[in-house]
Design a protein around this motif. Structure first.
Motif, PDB file in Angstrom:
ATOM      1  N   PRO A 150      -4.683  10.343   6.222  1.00 20.14           N
ATOM      2  CA  PRO A 150      -5.378  11.529   5.697  1.00 20.14           C
ATOM      3  C   PRO A 150      -6.238  11.169   4.491  1.00 20.14           C
ATOM      4  CG  PRO A 150      -3.030  11.964   6.030  1.00 20.14           C
ATOM      5  CD  PRO A 150      -3.216  10.484   6.191  1.00 20.14           C
ATOM      6  N   LYS A 151      -7.261  11.964   4.248  1.00 17.41           N
ATOM      7  CA  LYS A 151      -8.087  11.759   3.066  1.00 17.41           C
ATOM      8  C   LYS A 151      -7.240  11.910   1.808  1.00 17.41           C
ATOM      9  CE  LYS A 151     -12.183  13.705   5.301  1.00 17.41           C
ATOM     10  NZ  LYS A 151     -13.202  14.790   5.258  1.00 17.41           N
ATOM     11  N   GLY A 152      -7.614  11.125   0.778  1.00 14.66           N
ATOM     12  CA  GLY A 152      -6.877  11.238  -0.465  1.00 14.66           C
ATOM     13  C   GLY A 152      -6.852   9.934  -1.245  1.00 14.66           C
ATOM     14  N   ILE A 153      -5.971   9.900  -2.262  1.00 17.29           N
ATOM     15  CA  ILE A 153      -5.849   8.744  -3.153  1.00 17.29           C
ATOM     16  C   ILE A 153      -4.643   7.913  -2.739  1.00 17.29           C
ATOM     17  CG2 ILE A 153      -5.414   8.024  -5.534  1.00 17.29           C
ATOM     18  CD1 ILE A 153      -6.860  10.555  -6.437  1.00 17.29           C
ATOM     19  N   TYR A 154      -4.833   6.595  -2.691  1.00 19.24           N
ATOM     20  CA  TYR A 154      -3.759   5.663  -2.361  1.00 19.24           C
ATOM     21  C   TYR A 154      -3.792   4.526  -3.384  1.00 19.24           C
ATOM     22  CZ  TYR A 154      -3.661   8.209   2.044  1.00 19.24           C
ATOM     23  OH  TYR A 154      -3.564   9.196   2.995  1.00 19.24           O
ATOM     24  N   PHE A 155      -2.723   3.723  -3.387  1.00 20.33           N
ATOM     25  CA  PHE A 155      -2.624   2.636  -4.353  1.00 20.33           C
ATOM     26  C   PHE A 155      -2.290   1.325  -3.654  1.00 20.33           C
ATOM     27  CE2 PHE A 155      -1.766   6.498  -6.683  1.00 20.33           C
ATOM     28  CZ  PHE A 155      -2.540   6.338  -7.824  1.00 20.33           C
ATOM     29  N   ILE A 156      -2.913   0.261  -4.136  1.00 16.33           N
ATOM     30  CA  ILE A 156      -2.634  -1.089  -3.648  1.00 16.33           C
ATOM     31  C   ILE A 156      -1.992  -1.865  -4.790  1.00 16.33           C
ATOM     32  CG2 ILE A 156      -3.653  -3.243  -2.839  1.00 16.33           C
ATOM     33  CD1 ILE A 156      -5.742  -1.659  -1.397  1.00 16.33           C
ATOM     34  N   ARG A 157      -0.793  -2.356  -4.546  1.00 13.82           N
ATOM     35  CA  ARG A 157      -0.040  -3.101  -5.562  1.00 13.82           C
ATOM     36  C   ARG A 157       0.011  -4.577  -5.157  1.00 13.82           C
ATOM     37  NH1 ARG A 157       5.816  -3.783  -6.463  1.00 13.82           N
ATOM     38  NH2 ARG A 157       6.202  -4.021  -8.692  1.00 13.82           N
ATOM     39  N   LEU A 158      -0.492  -5.439  -6.048  1.00 13.52           N
ATOM     40  CA  LEU A 158      -0.513  -6.882  -5.817  1.00 13.52           C
ATOM     41  C   LEU A 158       0.499  -7.522  -6.757  1.00 13.52           C
ATOM     42  CD1 LEU A 158      -4.398  -7.169  -6.076  1.00 13.52           C
ATOM     43  CD2 LEU A 158      -3.107  -6.973  -3.965  1.00 13.52           C
TER      44      LEU A 158
ATOM     45  N   ILE B 111       0.867  -1.188   0.000  1.00 11.69           N
ATOM     46  CA  ILE B 111       0.000   0.000   0.000  1.00 11.69           C
ATOM     47  C   ILE B 111       0.897   1.230   0.000  1.00 11.69           C
ATOM     48  CG2 ILE B 111      -1.708   1.318   1.294  1.00 11.69           C
ATOM     49  CD1 ILE B 111      -1.417  -2.426   1.812  1.00 11.69           C
ATOM     50  N   THR B 112       0.646   2.132  -0.967  1.00  9.97           N
ATOM     51  CA  THR B 112       1.456   3.350  -1.091  1.00  9.97           C
ATOM     52  C   THR B 112       0.548   4.570  -1.205  1.00  9.97           C
ATOM     53  OG1 THR B 112       1.546   3.259  -3.515  1.00  9.97           O
ATOM     54  CG2 THR B 112       3.259   2.076  -2.302  1.00  9.97           C
ATOM     55  N   ASP B 113       1.105   5.753  -0.921  1.00  6.66           N
ATOM     56  CA  ASP B 113       0.345   6.987  -1.128  1.00  6.66           C
ATOM     57  C   ASP B 113       0.552   7.461  -2.560  1.00  6.66           C
ATOM     58  OD1 ASP B 113       2.867   8.151  -1.232  1.00  6.66           O
ATOM     59  OD2 ASP B 113       2.720   9.082   0.750  1.00  6.66           O
ATOM     60  N   ASN B 114       0.011   8.631  -2.894  1.00  4.64           N
ATOM     61  CA  ASN B 114       0.078   9.099  -4.282  1.00  4.64           C
ATOM     62  C   ASN B 114       1.449   9.643  -4.667  1.00  4.64           C
ATOM     63  OD1 ASN B 114       0.028  11.461  -2.840  1.00  4.64           O
ATOM     64  ND2 ASN B 114      -1.828  12.282  -3.809  1.00  4.64           N
TER      65      ASN B 114
ATOM     66  N   VAL C  47      -2.250  -3.200 -10.027  1.00  9.85           N
ATOM     67  CA  VAL C  47      -2.296  -1.976  -9.230  1.00  9.85           C
ATOM     68  C   VAL C  47      -3.736  -1.495  -9.166  1.00  9.85           C
ATOM     69  CG1 VAL C  47      -1.471   0.385  -8.964  1.00  9.85           C
ATOM     70  CG2 VAL C  47       0.064  -1.371  -9.875  1.00  9.85           C
ATOM     71  N   LYS C  48      -4.228  -1.236  -7.971  1.00  7.72           N
ATOM     72  CA  LYS C  48      -5.590  -0.736  -7.753  1.00  7.72           C
ATOM     73  C   LYS C  48      -5.536   0.593  -7.011  1.00  7.72           C
ATOM     74  CE  LYS C  48      -7.966  -4.400  -9.208  1.00  7.72           C
ATOM     75  NZ  LYS C  48      -9.085  -4.374 -10.194  1.00  7.72           N
ATOM     76  N   LYS C  49      -6.452   1.505  -7.385  1.00  5.39           N
ATOM     77  CA  LYS C  49      -6.542   2.808  -6.706  1.00  5.39           C
ATOM     78  C   LYS C  49      -7.653   2.761  -5.670  1.00  5.39           C
ATOM     79  CE  LYS C  49      -8.462   6.326  -8.786  1.00  5.39           C
ATOM     80  NZ  LYS C  49      -8.679   7.462  -9.721  1.00  5.39           N
ATOM     81  N   ILE C  50      -7.392   3.285  -4.471  1.00  2.23           N
ATOM     82  CA  ILE C  50      -8.424   3.410  -3.456  1.00  2.23           C
ATOM     83  C   ILE C  50      -8.500   4.874  -3.027  1.00  2.23           C
ATOM     84  CG2 ILE C  50      -8.211   1.055  -2.614  1.00  2.23           C
ATOM     85  CD1 ILE C  50      -6.596   2.103  -0.251  1.00  2.23           C
TER      86      ILE C  50
END
Length: 404
Positions: free
Chosen positions: A382-390, A352-355, A398-401
């Motif tokens: 914090p509110k915002g966009i994050y990424f999940i890398r499988l 899990i990474t931030d933007n 890669v999925k965006k949450i």
């Protein structure tokens, strides 16, 4: 008796009470009454049938004697109920006829009663009601779904209750019973003709539409049985193909929370499909793509709705697990997410990474069942966009949450 004197000239008025016998079958079912009973206490109606009686529930209230819970209080003829029994028994309602058989419903899911002794035809009751999304049987497979032309539920039968989903508040009134009205027999549970386990018909379910256009191009044949399976390999829904030119609905049943052993789907379980072909006594894998206009894309949700966009039979020699499908829900959320994978590969790593690409957490799930889900909580972020890398040695996704 000898003291009775009969006279002529008048008739003494008296109250006329009616009775309705509710048959409570083994397992889950939906019940309602077309009588306003004198004895309204839920405990008085059902306690005589313990231990056969297990639980009764409306949409918001429960009577669960084993747990000492009774938020229902009195029987209310304006709603339907879900009930579970270990063994079949009957309950008799004695009271007066309901003067206004009108059912008022709110936006969302409703559990409606049948308020007359002859019920009503779904086509006559619901045609023209634009608020109706779907009507389904409690712990059964009958469905009225106008969007897909699925009308396997032809009648609302007295004594039963039905789940109705609306996009706005609405109401309808049952027609008066005619002298020649005939109650149709309530459908029996479908006989299991496959070599899969028998279904457990629970009170919660997820409806999956198979449009006729999909069936015609899928390779399926009449009499084929389509089954939907949990990650544990439990068959939790079956549908027999009758006519490729008619749309069909497959009901996937959820797990019964009143039992210890799992017997249906949990929230977030990914659907897995197989076909049993009686003609050759063979099992065939089925690959489906889901329509993204409906809320649930191949993942179980309580009272969820899905529609199939395309279906393809897979040859037995085809290795269908050369990749995996992944679904993340709810997304966006306040930080609580679930990720479901059709196949959990060996040595999978979840990053899990931030933007800005900074790593927040790395997970290494082990021994997860195919089709099951993993929960994680990032409410502290914090509110915002994050990424999940499988990823593992062979696959990267890669999925965006979004945390809102």
């Amino acid at each position: 008796g000898s003291g009775l004197i009969l006279t002529q000239g008048f008739q003494q008025p008296y109250s006329f009470y009616l009775s309705q016998v509710l048959n409570i079958p083994t397992g889950w079912s939906g019940i309602s009454g077309y009588i306003d009973p004198m004895n309204k206490g839920i405990d008085n109606l059902f306690d005589a049938h313990i231990p056969d009686f297990i639980i009764l529930a409306s949409m918001t209230q429960f009577y669960y004697p084993d747990q000492g819970i009774n938020t229902v209080g009195d029987w209310n003829y304006e709603t339907g109920y879900k009930v579970k029994a270990d063994n079949e028994f009957n309950v008799t309602l004695t009271g007066t006829k309901i003067s206004d058989p009108t059912v008022s419903m709110t936006e969302g899911w409703n559990l409606i009663p049948v308020l007359t002794a002859c019920g009503g035809n779904t086509g006559e009751l619901f045609t023209g009601m634009s608020e109706i999304i779907i009507v389904k049987e409690v712990a059964g497979t009958d469905v009225y779904w106008p969007q897909f032309g699925i009308h396997t539920m032809e009648e609302l039968n007295p004594g039963k209750a039905y789940l109705v989903l609306l996009n706005d508040a609405a109401s309808f009134t049952y027609p008066a019973c005619l002298k020649n009205s005939v109650n149709k027999l309530i459908n029996e549970k479908t006989l299991n003709l496959s070599f899969w386990n028998d279904l457990t018909y629970t009170s919660v379910s997820h409806v999956i539409a198979f449009p006729s256009s999909v069936l015609q191009s899928s390779g399926l044949q009449p009499d084929d049985i389509v089954g939907v399976f949990t990650p544990e390999g439990i068959c939790a829904g079956q549908m027999t193909i009758q006519n490729l030119n008619s749309s069909s609905a497959l009901i996937a049943f959820g797990d019964d929370e009143t039992t210890i052993d799992k017997n249906g789907f949990n929230r977030g379980d990914m659907f897995q499909f197989k076909v049993f072909r009686p003609e050759g006594n063979e099992e065939i894998n089925l690959n489906l793509e889901f329509n993204n206009t409906l809320p649930n894309l191949g993942v179980y949700a309580s009272h969820g709705l899905s529609a199939v966009k395309s279906a393809k039979l897979l040859a037995p020699s085809v290795n269908e697990i050369n990749a995996f499908e992944s679904v993340i829900f709810p997304n966006p959320s306040h930080g609580n997410f679930n990720i479901t994978l059709s196949h959990w590969p060996q040595n999978l790593e979840i990053q899990i990474t931030d933007n800005k690409g900074r790593t927040i957490e790395v997970l290494n799930p082990e021994n997860a069942l195919d089709g099951s889900s993993l929960k994680f909580n990032y409410e502290n972020l914090p509110k915002g966009i994050y990424f999940i890398r499988l990823f593992n040695d062979e696959i990267v996704q890669v999925k965006k949450i979004v945390i809102n």
